[in-house]
Design a protein around this motif. Structure first.
Motif, mmCIF file in Angstrom:
data_model
loop_
_atom_site.group_PDB
_atom_site.id
_atom_site.type_symbol
_atom_site.label_atom_id
_atom_site.label_comp_id
_atom_site.label_asym_id
_atom_site.label_seq_id
_atom_site.Cartn_x
_atom_site.Cartn_y
_atom_site.Cartn_z
ATOM 1 N N LEU A 56 0.863 -1.186 0.000
ATOM 2 C CA LEU A 56 0.000 0.000 0.000
ATOM 3 C C LEU A 56 0.896 1.232 0.000
ATOM 4 O O LEU A 56 1.778 1.367 0.848
ATOM 5 C CB LEU A 56 -0.893 0.020 1.242
ATOM 6 N N ILE A 57 0.685 2.116 -0.962
ATOM 7 C CA ILE A 57 1.370 3.416 -0.992
ATOM 8 C C ILE A 57 0.305 4.476 -0.797
ATOM 9 O O ILE A 57 -0.648 4.562 -1.580
ATOM 10 C CB ILE A 57 2.100 3.650 -2.327
ATOM 11 N N THR A 58 0.431 5.275 0.248
ATOM 12 C CA THR A 58 -0.617 6.263 0.533
ATOM 13 C C THR A 58 -0.067 7.616 0.931
ATOM 14 O O THR A 58 1.009 7.717 1.539
ATOM 15 C CB THR A 58 -1.560 5.749 1.641
ATOM 16 N N LEU A 77 -6.416 5.362 7.251
ATOM 17 C CA LEU A 77 -6.457 4.271 6.275
ATOM 18 C C LEU A 77 -5.486 3.165 6.688
ATOM 19 O O LEU A 77 -5.842 1.978 6.697
ATOM 20 C CB LEU A 77 -6.106 4.787 4.882
ATOM 21 N N ILE A 78 -4.272 3.543 7.044
ATOM 22 C CA ILE A 78 -3.264 2.555 7.450
ATOM 23 C C ILE A 78 -3.733 1.796 8.689
ATOM 24 O O ILE A 78 -3.628 0.562 8.760
ATOM 25 C CB ILE A 78 -1.909 3.239 7.727
ATOM 26 N N ASN A 82 -4.475 -2.155 8.779
ATOM 27 C CA ASN A 82 -3.747 -3.008 9.728
ATOM 28 C C ASN A 82 -4.668 -3.997 10.447
ATOM 29 O O ASN A 82 -4.237 -5.080 10.835
ATOM 30 C CB ASN A 82 -3.009 -2.160 10.755
ATOM 31 N N THR A 83 -5.914 -3.604 10.634
ATOM 32 C CA THR A 83 -6.848 -4.498 11.345
ATOM 33 C C THR A 83 -7.263 -5.694 10.491
ATOM 34 O O THR A 83 -7.635 -6.732 11.025
ATOM 35 C CB THR A 83 -8.125 -3.729 11.782
ATOM 36 N N PRO A 86 -2.589 -6.928 8.550
ATOM 37 C CA PRO A 86 -1.443 -6.309 9.227
ATOM 38 C C PRO A 86 -0.101 -6.546 8.549
ATOM 39 O O PRO A 86 0.826 -5.741 8.695
ATOM 40 C CB PRO A 86 -1.469 -6.937 10.628
ATOM 41 N N ALA A 87 0.016 -7.627 7.785
ATOM 42 C CA ALA A 87 1.309 -7.968 7.181
ATOM 43 C C ALA A 87 1.595 -7.218 5.882
ATOM 44 O O ALA A 87 2.707 -7.298 5.350
ATOM 45 C CB ALA A 87 1.386 -9.471 6.926
ATOM 46 N N ILE A 88 0.621 -6.476 5.373
ATOM 47 C CA ILE A 88 0.830 -5.753 4.121
ATOM 48 C C ILE A 88 1.950 -4.726 4.311
ATOM 49 O O ILE A 88 2.068 -4.091 5.355
ATOM 50 C CB ILE A 88 -0.469 -5.057 3.644
ATOM 51 N N LYS A 89 2.810 -4.583 3.291
ATOM 52 C CA LYS A 89 3.856 -3.566 3.336
ATOM 53 C C LYS A 89 3.209 -2.206 3.102
ATOM 54 O O LYS A 89 2.268 -2.074 2.309
ATOM 55 C CB LYS A 89 4.903 -3.827 2.258
ATOM 56 N N LYS A 90 3.747 -1.191 3.797
ATOM 57 C CA LYS A 90 3.126 0.133 3.740
ATOM 58 C C LYS A 90 4.181 1.220 3.531
ATOM 59 O O LYS A 90 5.143 1.303 4.307
ATOM 60 C CB LYS A 90 2.348 0.404 5.036
#
Length: 222
Positions: A56-58, A77-78, A82-83, A86-90
């Motif tokens: 995710l790029i925000t 949003l982050i 996360n809920t 949670p493991a997604i790269k940000k």
């Protein structure tokens, strides 16, 4: 390299540049949203379809318009993402340059990289994406030069932030005490709050409350 990326950005000129970087990195699936609520829905939908996003790029700031929004900024949003994943790269790509806020994004929201918008920011973003993919920790664009070990920020607590925010809004000691009592924040006695304010003034080497607020704003605390 990442296979599926979601970009949350409400300015077309920026999103086009970000998507171009992702295309140069040969990322096969790139989705873009202009609203944080839509971003969360896409993340949930991708999980449901068992084709989750890798990254995710925000941005942090999103301009409000006629649409009702539950999530109004990148921070929210982050936190919401996360809920559910949670493991997604940000990666955060924003104009914000306040060290405290950026450290909070890393320490409390678990972002992997922060790139500030500005000169050479597209090159910096590309480097951040590659570094994040390699699992490098706390990737920071080169124009931001602060230490994550700076004790001047680590020891500040949410209680202190609440006091500073109310002071910046013109609250006097008694008003802060009443507000804290209404919100069940403790300690909420005037003497305890006054001691905390004095401690903060010593901590930041502030001459008075006005000076303290000015320093707090420089750090991005309020």
């Amino acid at each position: 390299m990442f296979k599926k990326v979601l970009v949350a950005e409400d300015l077309d000129s920026i999103s086009i540049a970000v998507i171009q970087v992702l295309e140069e990195l040969n990322i096969p699936v790139i989705d873009h949203v202009k609203y944080c609520d839509e971003g969360l829905l896409k993340v949930k939908k991708a999980l449901f379809e068992k084709e989750p996003y890798d990254l995710l790029i925000t941005d942090l700031s999103f301009k409000l318009d006629h649409r009702k929004a539950n999530l109004t900024c990148g921070d929210e949003l982050i936190e919401a993402v996360n809920t559910v994943q949670p493991a997604i790269k940000k990666i955060v790509f924003s104009i914000e340059d306040k060290s405290y806020r950026i450290k909070t994004l890393f320490n409390e929201l678990g972002i992997n990289a922060y790139v500030s918008k500005g000169r050479n920011s597209i090159t910096e973003l590309k480097n951040a994406i590659e570094s994040t993919y390699k699992n490098e920790e706390k990737v920071l664009s080169s124009d931001l030069s602060f230490s994550f070990n700076d004790k001047a920020l680590i020891e500040i607590e949410s209680y202190d932030i609440s006091i500073l925010k109310l002071l910046s809004q013109g609250y006097i000691l008694e008003s802060i005490s009443k507000e804290f009592k209404d919100l069940s924040i403790t300690p909420n006695g005037t003497s305890s709050i006054e001691k905390r304010i004095n401690k903060l003034k010593i901590y930041f080497k502030a001459n008075n409350n006005v000076h303290l607020i000015a320093i707090a704003k420089d750090f991005g605390l309020v």
